[in-house]
Design a protein around this motif. Sequence first.
Motif, mmCIF file in Angstrom:
data_model
loop_
_atom_site.group_PDB
_atom_site.id
_atom_site.type_symbol
_atom_site.label_atom_id
_atom_site.label_comp_id
_atom_site.label_asym_id
_atom_site.label_seq_id
_atom_site.Cartn_x
_atom_site.Cartn_y
_atom_site.Cartn_z
ATOM 1 N N LYS A 164 0.829 -1.209 0.000
ATOM 2 C CA LYS A 164 0.000 0.000 0.000
ATOM 3 C C LYS A 164 0.869 1.269 0.000
ATOM 4 N N HIS A 165 1.930 1.274 0.805
ATOM 5 C CA HIS A 165 2.685 2.512 0.982
ATOM 6 C C HIS A 165 3.890 2.635 0.053
ATOM 7 N N LEU A 166 4.407 1.480 -0.435
ATOM 8 C CA LEU A 166 5.635 1.584 -1.232
ATOM 9 C C LEU A 166 5.528 0.972 -2.624
ATOM 10 N N GLY A 167 5.111 -0.287 -2.710
ATOM 11 C CA GLY A 167 5.049 -0.908 -4.037
ATOM 12 C C GLY A 167 5.168 -2.420 -3.943
ATOM 13 N N ALA A 168 5.481 -3.032 -5.088
ATOM 14 C CA ALA A 168 5.484 -4.499 -5.207
ATOM 15 C C ALA A 168 6.325 -5.141 -4.110
ATOM 16 N N THR A 169 5.755 -6.178 -3.502
ATOM 17 C CA THR A 169 6.385 -6.787 -2.316
ATOM 18 C C THR A 169 6.412 -8.307 -2.454
ATOM 19 N N LEU A 170 7.564 -8.891 -2.144
ATOM 20 C CA LEU A 170 7.714 -10.359 -2.164
ATOM 21 C C LEU A 170 8.328 -10.800 -0.842
ATOM 22 N N THR A 171 8.246 -12.099 -0.561
ATOM 23 C CA THR A 171 8.925 -12.583 0.652
ATOM 24 C C THR A 171 9.918 -13.672 0.291
ATOM 25 N N SER A 172 10.836 -13.926 1.197
ATOM 26 C CA SER A 172 11.835 -14.987 1.001
ATOM 27 C C SER A 172 11.292 -16.289 1.579
ATOM 28 N N LEU A 173 12.057 -17.344 1.381
ATOM 29 C CA LEU A 173 11.772 -18.579 2.114
ATOM 30 C C LEU A 173 12.140 -18.349 3.572
ATOM 31 N N ALA A 174 11.593 -19.168 4.426
ATOM 32 C CA ALA A 174 11.964 -19.053 5.843
ATOM 33 C C ALA A 174 13.330 -19.683 6.064
#
Length: 375
Positions: free
Chosen positions: A159-169
């Motif tokens: 919402k505030h910055l842009g495209a977001t992804l996550t890593s593996l744990a």
Amino acid sequence: MKTTLQIADIALELRRYPLQKNETLQAWDAADEYLIECIEEKELEPGAHILFMNDGFGALSCWASLKGFQVTTINDSWLSQQSIEQNLKANDLGHVAMLSSLDTLPSDIDVVVMKLPKNNRLLVWQLQQVSQLSSKGISIVAGAKVKDVHTSTLKLFEKHLGATLTSLAKKKSRLIFCEKEKQIDALPAATTSFDVPDYQLTLANHANVFSSESLDIAAYLMLQHMPQDEKIKHIIDLGCGNGVLAIQAAKLNPQAKITAVDESHMAIASATMNLANHGIDPSRTHCMVNNCLDGFTPDSADVVMCNPPFHQLQAVTDHIAWQMFCDAQRVLEPKGRIVVIGNRHLGYHTKLKRLFGNAQVIASNRKFVIVEAYK
Ligand SMILES: C[S@@+](CC[C@H](N)C(=O)[O-])C[C@H]1O[C@@H](n2cnc3c(N)ncnc32)[C@H](O)[C@@H]1O
């Protein structure tokens, strides 16, 4: 407890400050290690400018300083700032720029590296601060325990910055990768406020203030049992948050000087504003960022009021409450008193009795007790 963080050929000695005799908590976590690994992989230019947000005890800032990056580190916690400074010194490392959570971010940042704060209001404030930076294409990487990264957290980044992804744990930690695509021209108001109609209070709160959206129920009980005596000359509100107890103490004891202490910059900014907004003469008040009552003159206060914390950053701990009680014992005048509110199960009564040799419960409800002890 490990005090050496080893990353490839680098070894950093890291401690939590203030030092404790039997410290059991390490000064970094797996998310710090994961973040460092991720920055290494970015192969940043030497001298690139990294902004660290919420680096708990300095692992990230020390590592980046050692690697020769330009480092700015921003924290709401004064204890974190002290830890970073002491750990830099302990490792013979150079200067990093140290900002508080209320400062404006530098405009020439290449990468933002964040430890996810516990408090979502602070997270939103910090994302908005980054969003206000004029440069596009800044990458943001945040790290946290897996259990603290929710879908709702990722939505805030989007919402505030842009495209977001996550890593593996990895070792129960996860990283969040985000590219800054959005831009705001100005930050929204830094404080929100709520009313306490029973006491005609309106309390403004910066983002990271304890119980910033409604009055804490323990504080509400405390308001009903405040010290009031025309002989009182000096009252300390220790761990003042938005200053709710300090304001009421000032109203009930118009002859007394009031000192409000907190380790959060946002708490002290809020308490300062709230005392002034409630007509308390600034010549009677002193609000200061500090660790408990470090540096206070012995025998200099008649009353210490305290609704102690039971967390330091993410860790649940009662060592700060204990330090607050010990400091109060030193700083109180002979016959001065400490008034403490806490959850019944925390056993403050026993602790105060051990330290002061006396302790009386002066009020209670199903959940909380107010205990008073005289020096
Ligand atoms: C439970 S809150 C109470 C806030 C407020 N007095 C109230 O009753 O709503 C505890 C406060 O202690 C502060 N605190 C935590 N560690 C501290 C330390 N080492 N020195 C001073 N204040 C500290 C926290 O930032 C927090 O504002």
